[in-house]
Design an enzyme around this catalytic site. Structure first.
Site, PDB file in Angstrom:
ATOM      1  N   SER A 125     -16.463 -13.698  29.798  1.00 26.00           N
ATOM      2  CA  SER A 125     -16.591 -13.877  28.345  1.00 26.00           C
ATOM      3  C   SER A 125     -15.312 -14.406  27.716  1.00 26.00           C
ATOM      4  O   SER A 125     -15.322 -14.910  26.600  1.00 26.00           O
ATOM      5  CB  SER A 125     -16.950 -12.541  27.697  1.00 26.00           C
ATOM      6  OG  SER A 125     -15.958 -11.574  28.011  1.00 26.00           O
ATOM      7  N   ASP A 126     -14.187 -14.275  28.437  1.00 27.24           N
ATOM      8  CA  ASP A 126     -12.918 -14.733  27.864  1.00 27.24           C
ATOM      9  C   ASP A 126     -11.892 -14.994  28.970  1.00 27.24           C
ATOM     10  O   ASP A 126     -12.068 -14.557  30.103  1.00 27.24           O
ATOM     11  CB  ASP A 126     -12.360 -13.720  26.844  1.00 27.24           C
ATOM     12  CG  ASP A 126     -12.159 -12.339  27.453  1.00 27.24           C
ATOM     13  OD1 ASP A 126     -13.151 -11.757  27.914  1.00 27.24           O
ATOM     14  OD2 ASP A 126     -11.012 -11.869  27.485  1.00 27.24           O
TER      15      ASP A 126
ATOM     16  N   GLU B 287     -12.077  -6.120  33.865  1.00 21.91           N
ATOM     17  CA  GLU B 287     -13.037  -5.374  33.060  1.00 21.91           C
ATOM     18  C   GLU B 287     -12.596  -3.917  33.078  1.00 21.91           C
ATOM     19  O   GLU B 287     -11.441  -3.650  33.389  1.00 21.91           O
ATOM     20  CB  GLU B 287     -14.472  -5.609  33.554  1.00 21.91           C
ATOM     21  CG  GLU B 287     -14.710  -5.385  35.024  1.00 21.91           C
ATOM     22  CD  GLU B 287     -14.931  -3.948  35.399  1.00 21.91           C
ATOM     23  OE1 GLU B 287     -13.931  -3.304  35.830  1.00 21.91           O
ATOM     24  OE2 GLU B 287     -16.048  -3.453  35.328  1.00 21.91           O
ATOM     25  N   MET B 288     -13.485  -2.979  32.734  1.00 20.28           N
ATOM     26  CA  MET B 288     -12.970  -1.623  32.517  1.00 20.28           C
ATOM     27  C   MET B 288     -13.807  -0.484  33.125  1.00 20.28           C
ATOM     28  O   MET B 288     -13.576   0.677  32.781  1.00 20.28           O
ATOM     29  CB  MET B 288     -12.801  -1.387  30.999  1.00 20.28           C
ATOM     30  CG  MET B 288     -11.897  -2.413  30.347  1.00 20.28           C
ATOM     31  SD  MET B 288     -11.586  -2.092  28.610  1.00 20.28           S
ATOM     32  CE  MET B 288     -10.517  -0.670  28.709  1.00 20.28           C
TER      33      MET B 288
ATOM     34  N   GLY C 241     -21.955  -6.706  33.417  1.00 19.98           N
ATOM     35  CA  GLY C 241     -21.005  -6.622  32.306  1.00 19.98           C
ATOM     36  C   GLY C 241     -20.305  -7.934  32.034  1.00 19.98           C
ATOM     37  O   GLY C 241     -20.656  -8.981  32.590  1.00 19.98           O
TER      38      GLY C 241
END
Ligand code: HPA
Length: 235
Positions: A203-204, A179-180, A90
């Protein structure tokens, strides 16, 4: 037997499943990395495919976003389809100062602000943890490929848009990224007596207001996928 969320029959899914959050990513991985991929699920657009990678039968399926979605799909894979190993791939936001855009994180453990663990009625706080068997193999694969990764604790959050500034508190505890999904995956694996690992690409950086474009993510995505696939082919 199909489930309400998965039309696969028993036997359609390999013993190891790679799970990106995005089902279209699952389709991309199947079409670009697996030989002879066969689609086993399209229910709710949550594509799942089984094919071979380096001669080993492997499946790839989307998990959706968030712990409830990961919770449903991974529980069914472990308990209805006899899946033994799930490797989540992910994206994450960086929390720790030492973690930068496009870095790869291997989640040894997943702290969480979710109430997912309350279903187990434990008399304390559970520590969702990766399976050593897959974690050690993934680190070995990454080292062989000369891909640098951060290995440590991450945060699985219930919120992407968070009203409070809580990230700096997690940062003080050495948490690498946010993340989640992973805490639910690790808890389902533990409860089912199965194995799980999460590999992430950054990603960020929410604390530094930085993000990557989809195009920029391609190289680190490749690094993460190669670690996941070569780990999956060797466990
Ligand atoms: N927060 C939560 N989940 C995420 C993020 C984030 O900043 N980036 C990628 N997944």
């Amino acid at each position: 037997m199909p489930t309400p969320h998965n039309s696969a029959s028993k036997g359609d899914i390999a013993k190891t499943v790679i799970m990106p959050g995005d089902p279209l990513r699952a389709k991309f991985i199947a079409e670009n990395y697996l030989e002879s991929p066969v689609c086993y699920n399209e229910v709710r657009g949550m594509f799942g495919y089984t094919g071979t990678y380096k001669g080993v039968r492997i499946s790839v399926q989307g998990s959706g976003m968030g712990m409830p979605s990961m919770g449903i799909y991974s529980w069914e894979l472990f308990n209805e389809y006899d899946v033994k190993n799930i490797i989540r791939t992910g994206t994450a936001g960086a929390i720790s100062d030492g973690v930068n855009l496009r870095d790869v994180i291997i989640a040894m453990s997943a702290s969480t602000n979710s109430a997912y663990a309350s279903q187990y009625a434990l008399p304390g706080t559970y520590a969702p943890t990766a399976s050593w068997e897959i974690l050690s193999k993934a680190v070995e694969v990454a080292e062989k490929k000369n891909i640098t990764c951060h290995v440590g604790n991450i945060l699985s959050s219930d919120t992407f848009y968070d009203d409070a500034d809580s990230l700096s508190q997690w940062q003080k505890m050495g948490v690498l990224g946010i993340e989640m999904e992973t805490a639910a995956l690790y808890m389902n694996a533990a409860r089912s007596g199965k194995n799980a690992l999460c590999i992430l690409t950054v990603s960020d950086c929410p604390l530094r207001n930085l993000s990557t474009s989809a195009k920029e993510r391609q190289t680190s995505f490749r690094d993460m996928m190669e670690i996941a696939l070569d780990t999956a082919a060797n466990i």
